[in-house]
Design an enzyme around this catalytic site. Structure first.
Site, mmCIF file in Angstrom:
data_model
loop_
_atom_site.group_PDB
_atom_site.id
_atom_site.type_symbol
_atom_site.label_atom_id
_atom_site.label_comp_id
_atom_site.label_asym_id
_atom_site.label_seq_id
_atom_site.Cartn_x
_atom_site.Cartn_y
_atom_site.Cartn_z
ATOM 1 N N MET A 148 22.844 -11.089 -17.813
ATOM 2 C CA MET A 148 24.189 -10.846 -18.305
ATOM 3 C C MET A 148 24.257 -10.286 -19.722
ATOM 4 O O MET A 148 25.214 -10.545 -20.439
ATOM 5 C CB MET A 148 25.019 -12.130 -18.195
ATOM 6 C CG MET A 148 25.262 -12.567 -16.756
ATOM 7 S SD MET A 148 25.610 -11.181 -15.654
ATOM 8 C CE MET A 148 27.329 -10.904 -16.017
ATOM 9 N N HIS B 164 25.048 -5.529 -8.263
ATOM 10 C CA HIS B 164 26.423 -5.800 -8.695
ATOM 11 C C HIS B 164 27.215 -6.310 -7.488
ATOM 12 O O HIS B 164 27.097 -5.743 -6.398
ATOM 13 C CB HIS B 164 27.043 -4.511 -9.255
ATOM 14 C CG HIS B 164 28.429 -4.701 -9.749
ATOM 15 N ND1 HIS B 164 28.718 -5.245 -10.983
ATOM 16 C CD2 HIS B 164 29.621 -4.431 -9.163
ATOM 17 C CE1 HIS B 164 30.034 -5.292 -11.130
ATOM 18 N NE2 HIS B 164 30.594 -4.809 -10.049
HETATM 19 N N1 LIG Z 1 23.302 -0.192 -20.220
HETATM 20 C C1 LIG Z 1 23.460 -1.049 -19.188
HETATM 21 N N2 LIG Z 1 23.158 -2.352 -19.366
HETATM 22 C C2 LIG Z 1 23.359 -3.249 -18.344
HETATM 23 C C3 LIG Z 1 23.069 -4.604 -18.536
HETATM 24 C C4 LIG Z 1 23.335 -5.543 -17.546
HETATM 25 C C5 LIG Z 1 23.863 -5.134 -16.319
HETATM 26 C C6 LIG Z 1 24.181 -6.168 -15.290
HETATM 27 N N3 LIG Z 1 25.635 -6.258 -15.112
HETATM 28 C C7 LIG Z 1 26.483 -6.670 -16.143
HETATM 29 C C8 LIG Z 1 27.794 -6.186 -16.172
HETATM 30 C C9 LIG Z 1 28.667 -6.587 -17.172
HETATM 31 C C10 LIG Z 1 28.254 -7.460 -18.160
HETATM 32 C C11 LIG Z 1 29.211 -7.892 -19.248
HETATM 33 O O1 LIG Z 1 30.232 -7.255 -19.489
HETATM 34 N N4 LIG Z 1 28.874 -9.036 -19.896
HETATM 35 C C12 LIG Z 1 29.698 -9.553 -20.967
HETATM 36 C C13 LIG Z 1 29.157 -9.019 -22.284
HETATM 37 C C14 LIG Z 1 27.738 -9.564 -22.566
HETATM 38 C C15 LIG Z 1 27.114 -8.847 -23.760
HETATM 39 O O2 LIG Z 1 27.736 -8.837 -24.858
HETATM 40 O O3 LIG Z 1 26.006 -8.228 -23.565
HETATM 41 C C16 LIG Z 1 26.942 -7.967 -18.153
HETATM 42 C C17 LIG Z 1 26.055 -7.566 -17.143
HETATM 43 C C18 LIG Z 1 24.122 -3.772 -16.086
HETATM 44 C C19 LIG Z 1 23.874 -2.815 -17.102
HETATM 45 C C20 LIG Z 1 24.160 -1.395 -16.952
HETATM 46 O O4 LIG Z 1 24.612 -0.933 -15.866
HETATM 47 N N5 LIG Z 1 23.939 -0.569 -18.009
HETATM 48 N N1 LIG Z 2 24.623 -9.723 -10.905
HETATM 49 C C1 LIG Z 2 25.354 -10.729 -10.163
HETATM 50 O O1 LIG Z 2 25.137 -11.990 -10.744
HETATM 51 C C2 LIG Z 2 24.884 -12.944 -9.709
HETATM 52 C C3 LIG Z 2 23.522 -13.497 -9.932
HETATM 53 O O2 LIG Z 2 23.334 -14.581 -9.102
HETATM 54 P P1 LIG Z 2 21.854 -15.228 -9.023
HETATM 55 O O3 LIG Z 2 20.928 -14.178 -8.475
HETATM 56 O O4 LIG Z 2 21.479 -15.655 -10.418
HETATM 57 O O5 LIG Z 2 22.033 -16.388 -8.067
HETATM 58 C C4 LIG Z 2 24.976 -12.221 -8.370
HETATM 59 O O6 LIG Z 2 26.214 -12.427 -7.753
HETATM 60 C C5 LIG Z 2 24.832 -10.775 -8.754
HETATM 61 O O7 LIG Z 2 25.585 -9.903 -7.958
#
Ligand SMILES: Nc1nc2ccc(CNc3ccc(C(=O)NCCCC(=O)O)cc3)cc2c(=O)[nH]1
Ligand SMILES: N[C@@H]1O[C@H](COP(=O)(O)O)[C@@H](O)[C@H]1O
Length: 202
Positions: free
Chosen positions: A91, A110
């Site tokens: 996250m 996702h």
């Molecule tokens: N640049 C890039 N990096 C990522 C990091 C994690 C995830 C997982 N999905 C995520 C999607 C959203 C969040 C998010 O908004 N978290 C709250 C703010 C946390 C923080 O401040 O970091 C985190 C993981 C996806 C991406 C992506 O598509 N592109």
């Molecule tokens: N990225 C999202 O975060 C959750 C992670 O669950 P886990 O794999 O830690 O049980 C899953 O729902 C995934 O889609």
């Protein structure tokens, strides 16, 4: 291919990847050799230890900036000789610099059918939108959060009266087949990312 899985929590997706790659007749092209969490004492770390996989905690609280955190992450991955990175409930948003170093080698799962319902509260958005079908998406990680090229998607029905919890549970079931499928496609080089938007299939 040597795979690292990045987690922040329960790790049910990590478990699905472990089960897939360690199952004999899956003759997987992928081997999970490292699990990194940005949070200590999460269940995903226990899952990795039980499977005999090396674990590491790299807490973002120990770093002054996002860049410093990402650099520590990159150093751990390169010193472990990692070929592919899987974000499984990780996250923390990753910087463009880090993402570019892992172009075509980093996957994320996702819990919605992208490009709909991006962000960290996908299920809430799905319920509010009253759509009748949801699901999960495994995509290459691009700088734009949840905007990378799509590799695998699986759908589930959304029922009237569904809550975020009932929906999340139904979606997680298909996540656990979608992620191993996507990892296999990338590890066996059947799916190659050529530009940030397009995948070539061999
Ligand atoms: N640049 C890039 N990096 C990522 C990091 C994690 C995830 C997982 N999905 C995520 C999607 C959203 C969040 C998010 O908004 N978290 C709250 C703010 C946390 C923080 O401040 O970091 C985190 C993981 C996806 C991406 C992506 O598509 N592109
Ligand atoms: N990225 C999202 O975060 C959750 C992670 O669950 P886990 O794999 O830690 O049980 C899953 O729902 C995934 O889609």
């Amino acid at each position: 291919k040597r795979v690292a899985v990045l987690i922040s929590g329960s790790g049910t997706n990590l478990q699905a990847l472990i089960d897939h790659t360690t199952e004999q007749n899956s003759n997987s092209s992928a081997e999970i050799v490292l699990v990194i969490s940005n949070k200590p004492n999460v269940q995903g770390l226990t899952r990795a230890e039980k499977a005999g996989i090396a674990t590491k905690v790299i807490s973002h609280k120990d770093y002054k900036s996002r860049d410093d955190f990402d650099e520590a992450l990159h150093a751990s991955l390169t010193s472990a000789g990692i070929d592919i990175v899987c974000l499984a409930g990780f996250m923390r948003i990753l910087t463009g610099g880090f993402v570019s170093k892992w172009h075509g080698k980093m996957l994320n799962i996702h819990p919605s059918l992208l490009p709909s319902f991006k962000g960290h509260n996908a299920h809430e958005q799905v319920i509010k939108a009253n759509v009748r079908i949801s699901g999960c998406t495994v995509h290459f990680v691009a700088e734009e959060v949840d905007g990378g090229a799509i590799i695998v998607q699986e759908s589930v029905p959304v029922y009237h009266g569904d809550t975020e919890e009932t929906l999340a549970e139904r979606v997680k079931k298909v996540e656990h087949t979608a992620f191993p499928k996507a990892l296999e496609l990338v590890a066996s080089e059947k799916a190659l990312l050529n530009s940030d938007a397009f995948i070539s299939w061999r």
